[in-house]
Design a protein around this motif. Structure first.
Motif, PDB file in Angstrom:
ATOM      1  N   ARG A  81      23.620  16.843 -13.146  1.00  0.00           N
ATOM      2  CA  ARG A  81      24.310  16.546 -11.899  1.00  0.00           C
ATOM      3  C   ARG A  81      23.662  17.367 -10.784  1.00  0.00           C
ATOM      4  N   THR A  82      23.758  16.830  -9.581  1.00  0.00           N
ATOM      5  CA  THR A  82      23.302  17.572  -8.400  1.00  0.00           C
ATOM      6  C   THR A  82      24.512  17.964  -7.558  1.00  0.00           C
ATOM      7  N   PHE A  83      24.392  19.100  -6.883  1.00  0.00           N
ATOM      8  CA  PHE A  83      25.454  19.563  -5.986  1.00  0.00           C
ATOM      9  C   PHE A  83      24.823  20.358  -4.852  1.00  0.00           C
ATOM     10  N   HIS A  84      25.588  20.511  -3.793  1.00  0.00           N
ATOM     11  CA  HIS A  84      25.108  21.186  -2.578  1.00  0.00           C
ATOM     12  C   HIS A  84      26.042  22.362  -2.276  1.00  0.00           C
ATOM     13  N   THR A  85      25.474  23.556  -2.178  1.00  0.00           N
ATOM     14  CA  THR A  85      26.284  24.738  -1.889  1.00  0.00           C
ATOM     15  C   THR A  85      26.695  24.748  -0.424  1.00  0.00           C
ATOM     16  N   LEU A  86      27.813  25.398  -0.172  1.00  0.00           N
ATOM     17  CA  LEU A  86      28.364  25.449   1.173  1.00  0.00           C
ATOM     18  C   LEU A  86      27.776  26.626   1.957  1.00  0.00           C
ATOM     19  N   GLU A  87      28.199  26.668   3.214  1.00  0.00           N
ATOM     20  CA  GLU A  87      27.813  27.814   4.041  1.00  0.00           C
ATOM     21  C   GLU A  87      28.543  29.052   3.553  1.00  0.00           C
ATOM     22  N   THR A  92      22.196  30.205  -3.611  1.00  0.00           N
ATOM     23  CA  THR A  92      21.784  30.299  -2.209  1.00  0.00           C
ATOM     24  C   THR A  92      22.621  29.338  -1.373  1.00  0.00           C
ATOM     25  N   PRO A  93      23.212  29.794  -0.270  1.00  0.00           N
ATOM     26  CA  PRO A  93      24.030  28.894   0.568  1.00  0.00           C
ATOM     27  C   PRO A  93      23.200  27.755   1.151  1.00  0.00           C
ATOM     28  N   LEU A  94      23.881  26.648   1.393  1.00  0.00           N
ATOM     29  CA  LEU A  94      23.283  25.465   2.023  1.00  0.00           C
ATOM     30  C   LEU A  94      22.022  25.012   1.291  1.00  0.00           C
ATOM     31  N   THR A  95      22.119  24.932  -0.033  1.00  0.00           N
ATOM     32  CA  THR A  95      20.984  24.555  -0.882  1.00  0.00           C
ATOM     33  C   THR A  95      21.444  23.504  -1.886  1.00  0.00           C
ATOM     34  N   THR A  96      20.589  22.509  -2.150  1.00  0.00           N
ATOM     35  CA  THR A  96      20.871  21.475  -3.141  1.00  0.00           C
ATOM     36  C   THR A  96      20.328  21.906  -4.498  1.00  0.00           C
ATOM     37  N   TYR A  97      21.175  21.856  -5.520  1.00  0.00           N
ATOM     38  CA  TYR A  97      20.817  22.248  -6.878  1.00  0.00           C
ATOM     39  C   TYR A  97      20.946  21.053  -7.820  1.00  0.00           C
TER      40      TYR A  97
END
Length: 223
Positions: free
Chosen positions: A89-95, A67-72
């Motif tokens: 690890r955590t990462f954040h998806t882009l627009e 999902t865009p703009l979501t922290t995983y």
């Protein structure tokens, strides 16, 4: 465990991990979950929304349908073991980029078109089956209708012939009666022509009787 996440987009991300000797003949578990809350969630397998199994010969995997703009949060373990904090690890998806958005729209439009085409084919098949059924029924009903029509025509023809026959018989009987009347009238005229005295004699007798009556009265007066 040195896990790195690369090539992050609005919908995908690539995760890379170092190989472990214990998983060489087994598999790796790549687990990830959106909107992770470390204060309320523990690092247990059942708390992760998604889990992918990767062969032990690989050391990277591309996660899709994010999902865009979501922290995983993402964890990699061996043989579905419960992960530890150093394995995550955590990462954040882009627009979402316009290209992927257009591709998604195209895929959605293609799916809608395929679904509507299948529905139209089903409806056309049902209508064709119904039309064929009606045609077969009409084909079976037409011979019966023709037979009934022929029977009705035969009945009407017989009725007309009987009516005409009765009319002809009545006309013939009327002609016979008229002929008999004419013949009887002719016979009476012929009889009167042959014997004219039969008609005049009563009249003559009546006149003679009338003449005799006054003379009788005169004779009685003289006496």
């Amino acid at each position: 465990m040195g896990i790195t996440i690369q090539n992050i987009t609005g919908n995908t991300a690539m995760v890379i991990w170092p190989k472990m000797a214990s998983c060489a003949d087994s598999f790796y578990s790549v687990m990830y979950h959106p909107n992770w809350n470390s204060m309320l969630s523990s690092y247990s397998r059942k708390n992760f929304q998604k889990e992918e199994r990767v062969p032990g010969s690989q050391s990277s995997f591309v996660i899709e349908n994010l999902t865009p703009l979501t922290t995983y949060i993402l964890c990699v373990t061996c043989q579905s073991a419960n992960p530890s904090s150093d394995q995550c690890r955590t990462f954040h998806t882009l627009e979402q980029d316009p290209a992927s958005a257009s591709n998604a729209k195209k895929e959605l439009a293609l799916g809608i078109w395929l679904t509507s085409s299948v529905l139209l084919l089903i409806i056309a098949g049902i209508l064709l089956h119904g039309c064929l059924h009606l045609l077969c029924r009409k084909g079976q009903e037409q011979p019966e209708g023709r037979n009934r029509t022929s029977e009705d025509d035969n009945g009407k023809t017989w009725t007309k012939s009987m009516t005409q026959t009765s009319e002809e018989l009545s006309r013939q009987s009327q002609l016979i009666q008229d002929t008999e009347r004419k013949n009887s009238g002719g016979i009476q005229l012929a009889t009167m022509t042959e014997n004219p005295l039969t008609c005049t004699e009563p009249i003559m007798r009546t006149s003679k009787s009338q003449e005799l009556v006054p003379m009788t009265e005169q004779h009685s007066a003289m006496n």
